[in-house]
Scaffold this active site. Sequence first.
Site, PDB file in Angstrom:
ATOM      1  N   TYR A 436     -11.519   3.880  -1.348  1.00 47.94           N
ATOM      2  CA  TYR A 436     -12.777   3.101  -1.807  1.00 47.94           C
ATOM      3  C   TYR A 436     -12.317   1.865  -0.613  1.00 47.94           C
ATOM      4  CZ  TYR A 436      -9.751   2.489  -5.790  1.00 47.94           C
ATOM      5  OH  TYR A 436      -9.237   2.247  -7.069  1.00 47.94           O
ATOM      6  N   GLU A 437     -13.255   0.942  -0.893  1.00 45.14           N
ATOM      7  CA  GLU A 437     -13.427  -0.433   0.208  1.00 45.14           C
ATOM      8  C   GLU A 437     -13.201  -0.007   1.428  1.00 45.14           C
ATOM      9  OE1 GLU A 437     -13.472  -2.543  -1.792  1.00 45.14           O
ATOM     10  OE2 GLU A 437     -13.259  -1.747  -4.032  1.00 45.14           O
ATOM     11  N   GLY A 438     -13.275   1.192   1.673  1.00 45.89           N
ATOM     12  CA  GLY A 438     -13.307   1.731   3.297  1.00 45.89           C
ATOM     13  C   GLY A 438     -12.761   2.653   3.413  1.00 45.89           C
TER      14      GLY A 438
END
Length: 581
Positions: A436-438
């Site tokens: 997550y978060e890229g």
Amino acid sequence: MSQYQAPIEDICFNLFDVWHLNDYWQQQSELQQQLDTDTAKAIVEEAAKICEQQIAPFSMLADHQGVTLQGTEVTVPAHYHAAYQSLCEGGWTGLSGDVAYGGMGMPKALSMMVDEMLCSADIAFSLYPGLTAGACVALLQHASEDIKSVYLPKLYSGEWSATMCLTESHAGTDLGIMRTTAKPQDDGSYKLNGSKIFITAGEHDLTSNIVHLVLAKLPDAPAGSRGISLFIVPKYLPANTNTNNGTVRNGVAVGSIEHKMGINGSATCVLNFDNAVGYLIGQPNRGLACMFTMMNYERLSMGSQGLGAAERAYQNALAYAKDRLQGRETEKDASKAEPIIVHADVRRMLLNIKAMNEAGRTFGTWVASLLDKAKYDNCQQSAAIANLLTPVTKAFMTDQGFSACVTAQQVFGGHGYIKEWGMEQLVRDARIAQIYEGTNGIQALDFMQRKVIADQGKVLSALLATIRSEINSHTFTHSTVLLTYITKVEQILALLLTQDSRSQNGNAYDFLNLVSYILYGYMWYKTSLALDGNKHSANFIAAKTETATYFYQRILPKADGYVAILQQSPTVMDNIAIDQF
């Protein structure tokens, strides 16, 4: 059962001896009246008590209980309430918040240490205050004064919490194709309609209100990512004497909760927006830039997640290795078994984790201190380096964190696969930080194209030159080795600058790893310079010195593999047709 003791000595060593941040803080008018060495140590120690006593002992219980959805209400693990209340009462939820709105105003370098401890204690729990802190950063920089005055005090106090709502079922990284809409109203508000998935802390019973930062498109928005705007959408509309008392439910509701591989105590939700009232943050069609303020903060927090999980995994693997009797490496008596820490392969695994953890803590402190200097001094150079290192912090530290958890699990052998030891939970919980978060692949592309290629490698080249100059000015046992690798990075950078974007993208992940290993080498250089017999015990100094040597002899040479890969043409990956996979 998994145990945890906060590494206070190493945290303080990095803050005060490696980076001398206590001296820096005293130079800042915003900090010098409230933050000295003793106060900073007290903050670390008090945070450690909450993590060690109220959160860490119950992380396995939280994993077992998970979150439950009944109707539109989500319930978190029972003990989370007392732990969260302790955070609020101690001001931890507003530790780095702006004092003008009720925050404590502490520097990022200090709050990042607290983040690490919270993540070691329970990553799932840490996400509730963590998302709120990130949202506060975005609001502070981009919201109107009216919105800041209403929302920030409640968020800093922990009375309210916050989320960020980006992802849709059909639109992950490609946010430009999102379908959530925002229609302007006559009173200046907007009505949002759409659905978001994977929303961390999207619905729960820890706080009286949940504030959603939502990306959506205006009716006349340009196509693609250039047409995205940011809105604040509260679960309950704030009190207004003319319209409501703060208990009017907004048009946002949980559709379902995700059943995940790990972080089971975190409520990951599908959120549905049905004519939900929202207010614009920043300029129309500039929402992605506003949201990235929050996302960059969260990406640094991901580094803390990787390190936090790795630290707890290491502590438990080390304790097990000292206690578990198995085999005879040095003992000649066939009837006697020895603790497995005497075995060479077990020592290899433990030292790999230890060397990377300690370098990672030094690295994280460095990046956080650069952000502080960018904030307090308006230092553009520090801001540029921090921007360069953000994807490294997120990708490399989370990759290493997951690897450390798997390696620590391996130390336990079969017992590491059994739930009661807590190792398999750390593996499951740490895994998400790489996603997550890229995803870390996206981080590598960001590092390559936006941080390196965009300025023709100027910031990276300047950083490497600075490190070289610093090493040349001090006597250091491993100077020659580290300088050789810096030259190799510079040579690879020159090669990458001649390639087309497709080739650069194919090389991005390997190049990020190459740079990361060299920067960790620099961290061990900084650590070695900071060792002082007048401040530290002989055992502390010997442990650091030998671990540094291990890093340079047994870990840093991995960089040669990345050099060899990057010297080859990446076009080979395009030589295979899709139907040949």
